[in-house]
Scaffold this motif. Structure first.
Motif, PDB file in Angstrom:
ATOM      1  N   ALA A 180       0.821  -1.214   0.000  1.00  7.75           N
ATOM      2  CA  ALA A 180       0.000   0.000   0.000  1.00  7.75           C
ATOM      3  C   ALA A 180       0.853   1.261   0.000  1.00  7.75           C
ATOM      4  O   ALA A 180       1.894   1.324   0.648  1.00  7.75           O
ATOM      5  CB  ALA A 180      -0.908   0.004   1.219  1.00  7.75           C
ATOM      6  N   ALA A 181       0.374   2.257  -0.748  1.00 11.14           N
ATOM      7  CA  ALA A 181       1.070   3.544  -0.778  1.00 11.14           C
ATOM      8  C   ALA A 181       0.770   4.318   0.491  1.00 11.14           C
ATOM      9  O   ALA A 181       1.622   5.063   0.990  1.00 11.14           O
ATOM     10  CB  ALA A 181       0.635   4.341  -1.998  1.00 11.14           C
ATOM     11  N   VAL A 182      -0.453   4.147   0.999  1.00 10.06           N
ATOM     12  CA  VAL A 182      -0.822   4.866   2.217  1.00 10.06           C
ATOM     13  C   VAL A 182      -1.404   3.913   3.259  1.00 10.06           C
ATOM     14  O   VAL A 182      -2.061   2.934   2.926  1.00 10.06           O
ATOM     15  CB  VAL A 182      -1.859   5.999   1.952  1.00 10.06           C
ATOM     16  CG1 VAL A 182      -1.205   7.162   1.261  1.00 10.06           C
ATOM     17  CG2 VAL A 182      -3.040   5.473   1.168  1.00 10.06           C
ATOM     18  N   VAL A 183      -1.110   4.254   4.484  1.00 14.87           N
ATOM     19  CA  VAL A 183      -1.569   3.431   5.600  1.00 14.87           C
ATOM     20  C   VAL A 183      -2.280   4.325   6.612  1.00 14.87           C
ATOM     21  O   VAL A 183      -1.818   5.437   6.902  1.00 14.87           O
ATOM     22  CB  VAL A 183      -0.371   2.723   6.280  1.00 14.87           C
ATOM     23  CG1 VAL A 183      -0.811   1.966   7.524  1.00 14.87           C
ATOM     24  CG2 VAL A 183       0.318   1.785   5.299  1.00 14.87           C
ATOM     25  N   GLY A 184      -3.390   3.850   7.111  1.00 14.65           N
ATOM     26  CA  GLY A 184      -4.086   4.565   8.186  1.00 14.65           C
ATOM     27  C   GLY A 184      -4.205   3.657   9.395  1.00 14.65           C
ATOM     28  O   GLY A 184      -4.113   2.434   9.260  1.00 14.65           O
ATOM     29  N   VAL A 185      -4.375   4.254  10.552  1.00 14.53           N
ATOM     30  CA  VAL A 185      -4.558   3.468  11.764  1.00 14.53           C
ATOM     31  C   VAL A 185      -5.781   3.993  12.509  1.00 14.53           C
ATOM     32  O   VAL A 185      -5.896   5.201  12.738  1.00 14.53           O
ATOM     33  CB  VAL A 185      -3.327   3.549  12.693  1.00 14.53           C
ATOM     34  CG1 VAL A 185      -3.561   2.719  13.951  1.00 14.53           C
ATOM     35  CG2 VAL A 185      -2.076   3.079  11.975  1.00 14.53           C
ATOM     36  N   MET A 186      -6.702   3.086  12.817  1.00 13.64           N
ATOM     37  CA  MET A 186      -7.910   3.478  13.551  1.00 13.64           C
ATOM     38  C   MET A 186      -7.686   3.193  15.036  1.00 13.64           C
ATOM     39  O   MET A 186      -7.674   2.039  15.453  1.00 13.64           O
ATOM     40  CB  MET A 186      -9.105   2.681  13.030  1.00 13.64           C
ATOM     41  CG  MET A 186     -10.441   3.163  13.544  1.00 13.64           C
ATOM     42  SD  MET A 186     -10.925   4.763  12.849  1.00 13.64           S
ATOM     43  CE  MET A 186     -11.704   4.263  11.295  1.00 13.64           C
ATOM     44  N   ASP A 187      -7.483   4.239  15.799  1.00 16.03           N
ATOM     45  CA  ASP A 187      -7.274   4.076  17.240  1.00 16.03           C
ATOM     46  C   ASP A 187      -8.576   4.294  17.977  1.00 16.03           C
ATOM     47  O   ASP A 187      -9.344   5.208  17.646  1.00 16.03           O
ATOM     48  CB  ASP A 187      -6.240   5.089  17.743  1.00 16.03           C
ATOM     49  CG  ASP A 187      -4.846   4.490  17.825  1.00 16.03           C
ATOM     50  OD1 ASP A 187      -4.602   3.713  18.753  1.00 16.03           O
ATOM     51  OD2 ASP A 187      -4.011   4.812  16.942  1.00 16.03           O
ATOM     52  N   ARG A 188      -8.789   3.467  19.021  1.00 14.34           N
ATOM     53  CA  ARG A 188      -9.987   3.626  19.845  1.00 14.34           C
ATOM     54  C   ARG A 188      -9.613   4.219  21.206  1.00 14.34           C
ATOM     55  O   ARG A 188     -10.203   3.919  22.232  1.00 14.34           O
ATOM     56  CB  ARG A 188     -10.673   2.262  20.002  1.00 14.34           C
ATOM     57  CG  ARG A 188     -12.156   2.375  20.183  1.00 14.34           C
ATOM     58  CD  ARG A 188     -12.895   1.074  19.885  1.00 14.34           C
ATOM     59  NE  ARG A 188     -14.308   1.369  19.702  1.00 14.34           N
ATOM     60  CZ  ARG A 188     -15.177   0.581  19.106  1.00 14.34           C
ATOM     61  NH1 ARG A 188     -14.793  -0.581  18.615  1.00 14.34           N
ATOM     62  NH2 ARG A 188     -16.445   0.933  18.991  1.00 14.34           N
ATOM     63  N   SER A 189      -8.550   5.036  21.193  1.00 17.50           N
ATOM     64  CA  SER A 189      -8.148   5.759  22.408  1.00 17.50           C
ATOM     65  C   SER A 189      -7.413   7.008  21.954  1.00 17.50           C
ATOM     66  O   SER A 189      -6.873   7.041  20.847  1.00 17.50           O
ATOM     67  CB  SER A 189      -7.263   4.877  23.291  1.00 17.50           C
ATOM     68  OG  SER A 189      -6.114   4.479  22.583  1.00 17.50           O
ATOM     69  N   PRO A 190      -7.404   8.063  22.774  1.00 14.86           N
ATOM     70  CA  PRO A 190      -6.956   9.353  22.263  1.00 14.86           C
ATOM     71  C   PRO A 190      -5.448   9.611  22.236  1.00 14.86           C
ATOM     72  O   PRO A 190      -4.981  10.352  21.387  1.00 14.86           O
ATOM     73  CB  PRO A 190      -7.653  10.363  23.171  1.00 14.86           C
ATOM     74  CG  PRO A 190      -7.987   9.634  24.412  1.00 14.86           C
ATOM     75  CD  PRO A 190      -8.059   8.180  24.090  1.00 14.86           C
ATOM     76  N   GLY A 191      -4.689   9.043  23.127  1.00 15.67           N
ATOM     77  CA  GLY A 191      -3.249   9.293  23.098  1.00 15.67           C
ATOM     78  C   GLY A 191      -2.882  10.753  23.257  1.00 15.67           C
ATOM     79  O   GLY A 191      -2.169  11.344  22.445  1.00 15.67           O
TER      80      GLY A 191
END
Lengths: 397, 290, 179, 104
Positions: free
Chosen positions: A316-327
């Motif tokens: 993949a050229a782009v990667v996303g990450v779905m976080d379920r916490s705010p950091g």
């Protein structure tokens, strides 16, 4: 040998309880908390009905729940407990004792947000706050995975090369209370996969006295922390072995990560837990529209499988990450931070969604994928599905 | 297996890094002696952690676990359950915790274990402040006593910990003192026997020369004077209701006789001393009427 | 894949009905089903809802139902209590309601509507106003699940009260009408 | 950089076992006798060998043998607290300065 399965409809809490029952925990110390309470109740039922030969200690707090579990397990039996949210936070201090004393407790954690604001519902803040406390963390997508991961976690945690405690993370309500089909194996098959507990490390026994967990000099402290790090270094291989053996016995296949339609994906979204299912569903829909998207589910967050993640997202050229916490205060939320670190220079978009029980709906995933495909990457983390009037929701008259 | 690098006639090494004249050290030897080798001890941080040892070395011959300050009872309950489930319910499990770890931060887990009737013995050694961290006041620090966090003398009365324990109606609870070691030994034996049916609790008054500003050689004398001045009455409670005073005091000494042996009371105002005298006299009358 | 939304009031057994339905589909008929209850500060009489997904294939999504194919209303008073039962529906969405008739002022009056007086059936058979087993009979009547599977699941979950609840389901199945 | 072991290494010839984490495996007394500045001295002419001194010794290092008319102390561990002298009903124990201390 193949498992004799019973096809049952149970929810994630039910699966967690069955997992501990089939693992034959001998001591249970549980304290009820929403949405974990059904586990505490079910385990009590099992002991009263004679389905599980265990002593049930009705503890007065989660802190004591973990202390009892550590104490019992140090005598040489499996001890079962489970918790959630502020209960896990209350355990924080003694979670470190279990980890540092290398007590391989396996504990279902029903993921729920932390205070404040008060919320009874799902997100990953509770487990994320414990990510560096020396426990392995496996995140389940379904009730079946909750059950299966308990066995896999015991095999790994108790292995002489690892000797680390493990959390089985299951999303509050979305998994804990969602009825789903689960194949429940028979006891003999579980016994074959998971033999009785053998303590490989120090133990409490008047026939072999030793003093555990006394004050440790500076001279030894770093070394003992290094020992834990070595346990984590060896954990991925042992987990993989346990999963492979699991497939032989139970027929279901798992790995530290689960790529879904990633091989030719232009954009890949990294997920954790139950949201992965919805993400896959959306990938199928977008694929039908000719959009090349994929999902990378991380099953093992601790240990964090850096190499496998690198390989899986390579196309993949782009990667996303779905976080379920705010950091808070970090560039991006916890999972995204680590995915970024793993991928070096590759652009990684952080998304935050699904806090305090908000569903990460198919529409939210569609938005995330569209953003990735449009290549409108922002350095900042992107809070999805958050109301525009966020700063003005409590007006003072 | 424990490597024996020293010899000792009891279950505790003779060389323990407790202060000279430590009341706890004297109490601990009696406690361990009665409990015997088929026991496991849980010790939280505090002065008793000196018995846990340091690094690879320990000074106890029985297995032990150093827990956290607030959860001695919970660790003990878990350990006991583990043995019970392996058919080894004969293994005695006891906690040895200071007053801070008992009456303050450990009250919740202790109460839980008592209510559940876990078959453990809990011993609180009471030196009336957080001595191991440098003499900070606790819920067991008596009225008018100086500590680093009650620099003007503690303004309130101490908690009635044994009363709190008795309210759980456990098989056996008692106060004890290093001033009366035979009494302590007898109570330990009763407490150990009581764990066959449920929890037992012993609260041992253990003078601390360092924190109290008393002379090391006076430890036993100070402890005796606490009893004779009614500041620390010795009694036992069976099933939460049957009270017996084990060392009756017919002609009590004035509290000033007790206070003057310790520097921590040197700044106490006359009014505070009067208040203390009235409190202990009243409490003792109440005790005799139970 | 069929997505179903159940609306009702606390105490009417909405969440239990969803579980029984899922049991009937997943265990009785060997298909796949998921029931997703929405938990909160539920109180007797307050509106509650539960989501259901049934499918011949394994179900991937772990979300709530946003575009229901079926809407099952255990008590029409939820509309008066401010619940928008039309959310996410389309022209093909089918309604199953607990009422003796379909009045033109109902927001879904132009949709296909199955209706049955489940309340009366519950009062007659169970002597209590808990319409969940009757509504399960109605859902079977609307073709969402076989009646046999539904009855089997009802007997399993209700145990001793299985007979009267099965009777309620049967009555509702028989009495179900369509606009 | 020092090469880190990732596994406990077996010693030559025989397999050794290692525990991971904090545990004490040796029973060792501290030589607390060096703390002492005064030491108990028993007047055996007055002593009735009742054993009260030993019963109250926090270090349990007093040996009283009535038959042999002896009272002995383990000087490796006696901290010189003086409790023995204080509890003696015959007051036959005197705390005397340690010679080593006097020489300073």
């Amino acid at each position: 040998m193949q498992a004799m399965n019973t096809r049952v409809l149970i929810d994630g809490n039910g699966a967690a309880s069955e997992g501990l029952r089939l693992a034959k925990v001998k001591v249970i110390s549980a304290y009820p908390i929403t949405p974990q309470s059904p586990i505490s109740e079910k385990l009590a039922d099992f002991t009263v009905q004679g389905k599980l030969a265990a002593k049930y200690i009705r503890v007065e707090s989660e802190h004591s729940a973990m202390c009892c579990a550590i104490g019992a397990q140090l005598t040489g039996v499996r001890a079962g407990t489970a918790t959630s949210s502020v209960g896990l936070a209350l355990m924080h201090e003694v979670l470190g004792v279990a980890a540092g004393c290398r007590v391989p407790i396996v504990m279902p954690v029903v993921n729920r947000s932390l205070v404040s604001p008060w919320s009874l519902w799902c997100d990953h803040q509770d487990a994320m706050a414990e990510r560096d406390n020396g426990w392995m963390q496996l995140y389940a997508e379904s009730a079946q995975e909750v059950l299966d991961f308990i066995f896999i976690a015991y095999r790994t945690a108790e292995d002489e090369r690892v000797q680390l405690p493990a959390m089985i993370c299951l999303d509050g309500f979305f998994l804990s209370h969602m009825s789903d089909v689960v194949l429940l194996p028979d006891q003999a098959t579980v016994d074959a996969y998971l033999p009785p507990y053998v303590c490989h490390n120090f133990h409490l026994d008047p026939n072999d006295p030793m003093f555990i967990n006394n004050l440790t000099p500076t001279l030894d402290y770093s070394e003992m922390r290094y020992q834990q790090a070595v346990g984590f270094q060896q954990a991925p291989a042992v987990l993989t072995e346990a999963m492979s053996e699991f497939k032989n016995v139970f027929g279901r296949e798992y790995s530290l990560i689960e790529p879904y339609r990633c091989a030719d994906a232009a954009a890949i979204l990294v997920t954790l837990g139950s949201m992965s299912g919805t993400a896959k569903y959306v990938v199928d829909q977008l694929r039908a529209q000719g959009k090349k998207v994929g999902v990378l589910k991380i099953t093992s967050y601790r240990p964090f499988p850096v190499e496998q993640i690198k390989q899986a997202v390579a196309p993949a050229a782009v990667v996303g990450v779905m976080d379920r916490s705010p950091g808070y205060g970090a560039q991006v939320a916890p999972v995204a931070t680590e995915v970024r670190a793993a991928l070096g220079g590759k652009p990684v978009q952080g998304f935050i969604a699904g806090l305090g029980g908000r569903d990460i709906s198919p529409a939210t995933f569609t938005t995330a994928f569209e953003k990735l495909l449009s290549n409108k990457m922002t350095q900042a983390v992107d809070w999805l599905d958050t109301r525009e009037n966020a700063m003005t929701i409590r007006e003072v008259m | 297996m424990l490597v024996m690098k020293s010899e000792a006639r009891g279950l505790i090494a003779h060389g323990v890094s407790a202060c000279a004249g430590c009341g706890l050290e004297l109490a601990a030897r009696i406690i361990f002696d009665v409990m015997g080798a088929n026991s496991v001890v849980v010790i939280p941080p505090g002065c008793a952690a000196l018995f846990s040892g340091y690094g690879r070395e320990t000074v106890t011959k029985i297995p032990g676990f150093q827990g956290n300050l607030e959860s001695t009872a919970a660790y003990a309950a878990g350990i006991k359950a583990g043995f019970e489930m392996q058919g080894r319910g004969d293994v005695q499990v006891f906690g040895l915790a200071g007053d801070g770890a008992t009456v303050d931060i450990g009250l919740q887990s202790l109460s839980g274990a008592l209510e559940r009737r876990d078959k453990i013995l809990y011993i609180c050694y009471d030196n009336e402040a957080y001595m191991n961290t440098g003499i900070q006041g606790s819920g067991s620090t008596p009225l008018a006593a100086w500590t680093t966090t009650t620099p003007g003398g503690k303004g309130v009365y101490r908690k009635d910990m044994v009363g709190i324990v008795a309210a759980h109606k456990i098989p056996y609870a008692a106060t004890a003192s290093v001033g009366y070691v035979d009494d302590l030994r007898k109570k330990m034996e009763k407490a150990k026997a009581a764990t066959a049916t449920g929890p037992a609790y012993i609260h041992v008054h253990a003078p601390c020369p360092t924190g109290w500003g008393s002379k090391p050689e006076h430890t036993v004398e100070v402890a005796k004077m606490a009893v004779q001045s009614l500041c620390w009455p010795l009694y036992e409670i069976v099933n939460g209701v049957e009270y017996t005073v084990t060392v009756p005091v017919s002609k009590p000494k004035p509290v000033t006789e007790y206070l003057k042996l310790q520097k921590r009371f040197s700044g106490a105002a006359a009014s505070q001393v009067e208040k203390l005298q009235a409190m202990v006299t009243g409490d003792y009358e109440q005790l005799l009427n139970r | 894949m069929k997505q179903i939304k159940l609306f009702g009031l606390g105490g009417q057994g909405v969440v239990t009905a969803a579980k029984i339905f899922a049991e009937a589909v997943a265990i009785g008929e060997g298909k796949h089903a998921q029931s997703i209850p929405a938990y909160g500060h539920e109180r007797r009489g307050a509106p509650v809802y539960s989501d259901l997904i049934v499918s011949d294939e394994p179900i991937k999504t772990k979300s709530f139902v946003y575009e229901p194919d079926y809407v099952v209303i255990f008590d029409l008073s939820v509309i008066d209590k401010g619940i928008d039962v039309m959310v996410g529906t389309n022209a093909n969405t089918v309604f199953i309601i607990n009422h003796e008739c379909v009045l033109p002022e109902y927001p879904f009056a132009k949709h296909q509507v199955y209706y049955v007086g489940a309340k009366q059936i519950a009062l007659d058979t169970l002597k209590r106003d808990i319409p969940n087993s009757a509504m399960l009979g109605a859902m079977a009547g609307a073709g969402l699940v076989g009646l046999d599977a539904a009855i089997q699941a009802i007997r399993k979950i209700f145990g001793k009260a299985g007979d009267i609840n099965a009777e309620a389901a049967n009555k509702a199945y028989a009495g179900l009408r369509k606009n | 950089m020092q090469k880190q072991q990732t596994k406990p290494m077996p010693a030559c010839g025989k397999t050794k076992k290692y525990f991971l984490g904090p545990v004490a495996l040796e029973f060792v007394a501290t030589k607390t006798g060096v703390w002492r500045s005064v030491r108990p001295d028993v007047n055996l002419d007055v002593c009735v060998f009742c054993g009260n001194c030993g019963k109250h010794c926090p270090a349990d290092i007093v040996s009283v043998e009535k038959a042999k008319r002896s009272v002995s102390f383990d000087w490796d561990y006696c901290k010189g607290c003086g409790i023995c002298a204080n509890v003696c009903p015959k007051q036959c124990i005197t705390m005397i300065p340690e010679e080593g201390v006097c020489k300073l």
